[in-house]
Scaffold this motif. Structure first.
Motif, mmCIF file in Angstrom:
data_model
loop_
_atom_site.group_PDB
_atom_site.id
_atom_site.type_symbol
_atom_site.label_atom_id
_atom_site.label_comp_id
_atom_site.label_asym_id
_atom_site.label_seq_id
_atom_site.Cartn_x
_atom_site.Cartn_y
_atom_site.Cartn_z
ATOM 1 N N SER A 1 40.296 47.452 34.711
ATOM 2 C CA SER A 1 40.558 46.442 35.743
ATOM 3 C C SER A 1 41.865 45.710 35.457
ATOM 4 N N TYR B 1 45.089 48.496 35.724
ATOM 5 C CA TYR B 1 45.492 49.037 37.033
ATOM 6 C C TYR B 1 45.446 47.984 38.135
ATOM 7 N N SER B 2 45.168 46.742 37.784
ATOM 8 C CA SER B 2 45.002 45.635 38.733
ATOM 9 C C SER B 2 44.169 46.009 39.952
ATOM 10 N N GLU B 3 43.114 46.745 39.704
ATOM 11 C CA GLU B 3 42.086 46.989 40.720
ATOM 12 C C GLU B 3 40.760 46.832 39.987
ATOM 13 N N TYR B 4 39.767 46.408 40.715
ATOM 14 C CA TYR B 4 38.507 46.074 40.079
ATOM 15 C C TYR B 4 37.648 47.313 39.831
ATOM 16 N N ARG C 1 44.883 56.478 36.255
ATOM 17 C CA ARG C 1 45.301 56.279 37.644
ATOM 18 C C ARG C 1 46.143 57.475 38.026
ATOM 19 N N ASP D 1 47.067 57.347 43.736
ATOM 20 C CA ASP D 1 46.466 56.007 43.641
ATOM 21 C C ASP D 1 44.952 56.009 43.516
ATOM 22 N N THR E 1 40.326 43.812 44.597
ATOM 23 C CA THR E 1 40.270 45.071 45.344
ATOM 24 C C THR E 1 39.553 46.122 44.493
ATOM 25 N N ALA F 1 38.663 49.537 42.851
ATOM 26 C CA ALA F 1 39.409 50.769 42.606
ATOM 27 C C ALA F 1 38.803 51.905 43.428
#
Lengths: 404, 404
Positions: free
Chosen positions: A206, A209-212, A249, A253, A328, A330
């Motif tokens: 999390s 990659y700054s996505e949850y 990742r 994306d 957001t 993943a």
């Protein structure tokens, strides 16, 4: 003076008090102020212990005391930790925690409250014990786009696999030994089934990659099926078996994450991470390969990481430190579509059939295991692999992922 | 928008521009603002290169432009870097540098100016290329008192020693190959004599122990005397030879630091750091052992570290980030009083004499080297060792430190 309240006087909690007492001079210098432990919360009493005088049983006393600047949550488990931490943040108090279950489950919400209140919810000690991997991802590798995080994230299972590989013992024997040494708990499920590593790879992914990444969506396989025979083949192949939490990742994306045992080779920097040590390998698009290695657990290394957070919180009492974690979800690629290689053991009589199904796979035979043989597949999706393996039915004795 | 000026468009400088362009979206998000390269300073012209339009030849244009927030110094060498950086800081501009010579020589003064001006002088890329070791020591390990820092701090010599150990070639052969590959410079002195590693261990030690280590006081020995024969013995002993920068703080608050080749064993996490990789091992009184591994040099890894500093400077344009480096000179223990073990090669006819002098040292003989033998001493001060070795005179063929 910065007043700290420590919630929970177990292994990590007593470690935090010990670190602050032992290194008080250098810690105060780095924090810019004196760090004072004003309260320790625990249901138990500790007669004769120096914390006796600051021990409280009622959390309200802490949360209602305006002098408390930082709440340190080291109780573990989601409740009552979550209720306590949320109350602390809503009361404007910074929180530092070592609690991976809390961060993986409720981190998103708690970070959001901290951001709104211009305070901090810090959790360096939740992953990798003393390895400062969270601050590295969050504050150092900011020029990079990370495309892989792979870690040996659980000291107990790493110790067990190391013993199995060096001493040839069975899983059950090693587990008993680990329990006797205090490395494994009476109920070892969270460690040996990979649940602990799963929460940690969810947290690290999390951030990276700054996505949850929801830990509940991450495929998790433990080490209970690993045998001494697997280790013998691994050695013959110049490899070893490690429980890895790994995520990636992709260029489109999409992401994937999983926890599973892997055969890794001598070229991997993770190969020689033995005993109860942990390590996190990171690949960045500019940085290339990097690895961070240290004590994965243990009272003082974990407490040292918590105290590092306390110092950071002390320096940023009313400023939210940017955390690269957003809400957001993943886009997780279905595991069936993830490619890789597999190590497969089959009954000796199925060798020819396996060669056919797996396109001339090269068979490895060990003298001491005359009734079977094994091979490593070419790169293929897990969907393809499962379809092929199914054709061999119960002639397949074991299958383990391979990491290149 | 944060305006950046890059001083020097060589390997690292062009890398910084490339990292900012490639990862601009994520970098801007983490910095909280757009990072814009407003100027590139170089004496040369770069016709056709995208930086052509922002290229300037006169530093005054940069230092006098109030829009420039951050100056990135990646020219290398003490002058004119020092003059430029000092002017930038005095003009209230934050500075990020990859220049270890500048930091080791003038860092103290430049950090002091930054502190007074409430701005920052950041130098993550000066040690260990892409390894974020400086921020780790400065911001993460703040709960610990560090008592040892040992690193493979130079990629060129690590590559050379790795080749010598795996391929058995001579120093001169490997050096030529390294030069052809662009890993070693035409004048390799700074690398092979250990001067580069010396500046880096001076910087890391100054941060780790919060006392100033003058690189000029650090004993420095390069790898020019290492031979394939040394490597053969090392292999026989289950060891390898690495050029280490190492320092230690003793319990009596004295310190020592040195750069020298060492025989290290398989148990050391530094053992498998091969090729051009670098690694820094740190021991803390609470943390225990930790190690940080990554690309030690190279355009993009180093540039990634510089950009990490740019992001940090952008978030702290008018706030000095505490740096644990003060002006008190470290009390360096004379090398003669530092203890350790030594690997010694002697002429075969001196074996008995050596056994007598070194208290029954166990001799190792290699079939392929019939005219000599070797041994490892017990733990003794370097003063004692030198006195003993002197007795054997020119019968000593080689001596290399051993790290346990």
């Amino acid at each position: 003076m910065i007043n700290v309240a420590v919630l929970g006087y177990g292994t990590v909690g007593s470690g935090v008090v010990e670190v602050i007492n032992t290194n008080h001079e250098s810690i105060n210098k780095r924090a810019g102020q004196e760090i004072n432990v004003k309260y320790v919360l625990d249901l138990r009493d500790f007669p004769g212990d120096p914390v006796e005088k600051i021990l409280v049983h009622d959390y309200e006393q802490i949360v209602n005391d305006p002098e408390v600047d930082i709440v340190v949550e080291v109780m573990g488990g989601v409740e009552p930790a979550y209720t306590f931490v949320k109350k602390a943040l809503l009361a404007g108090k910074n929180v530092c925690t070592s609690n991976k279950a809390l961060v993986a489950d409720k981190g998103r919400e708690l970070m959001e409250i901290a951001r709104e209140k211009s305070i901090n919810f810090l959790f360096e000690a939740s992953c990798g014990g003393g390895i400062p991997i969270i601050r590295v991802i969050n504050s150092s590798l900011t020029g990079d786009e990370i495309d892989e995080v792979t870690g040996i994230l659980n000291g107990t299972t790493n110790y067990m696999l190391y013993k199995m590989s060096t001493e040839g013992c069975e899983f059950d024997t090693v587990l008993k030994e680990a329990q006797q040494k205090g490395y494994a708990e009476a109920d070892p499920t969270a460690d040996v089934e990979g649940y602990d590593a799963c929460r940690k790879i969810a947290i690290l992914s999390s951030l990276a990659y700054s996505e949850y990444f929801d830990y509940k969506d991450i495929y998790t396989e433990g080490i209970t099926k690993i045998t001494p025979e697997d280790m013998e083949y691994a050695a013959k192949l110049g490899r070893t078996i490690k429980l890895l939490g790994t995520s990636r990742r992709n260029e489109d994306d999409t992401c994937y994450a999983m926890v599973a045992p892997f055969l890794i080779g001598r070229d991997s920097p993770l190969y020689s991470v033995n005993d109860v040590f942990n390590a996190v390998f990171v690949h960045g698009n500019m940085l290339g390969d990097a690895m961070f290695y240290g004590s994965g657990a243990g009272k003082l290394p974990t407490a040292s990481a918590v105290v590092g957070d306390i110092v950071d919180a002390a320096k940023h009492l009313h400023t939210n430190i940017f955390t690269n974690w957003n809400s957001t979800p993943a886009k997780l690629r279905p595991l069936d579509q993830v490619s890789g290689r597999f190590f497969v053991r089959v009954k000796r009589e199925a060798a020819e059939e396996a060669k056919e199904v797996f396109e001339n796979a090269e068979m490895i035979c060990l003298d001491q295991l005359p009734e079977e043989c094994a091979f490593i597949t070419t790169d293929m999706t897990q969907g393809e692999f499962c379809a092929k393996a199914e054709k061999l039915g119960d002639k397949v004795l074991a299958k383990i992922r391979v990491k290149d």
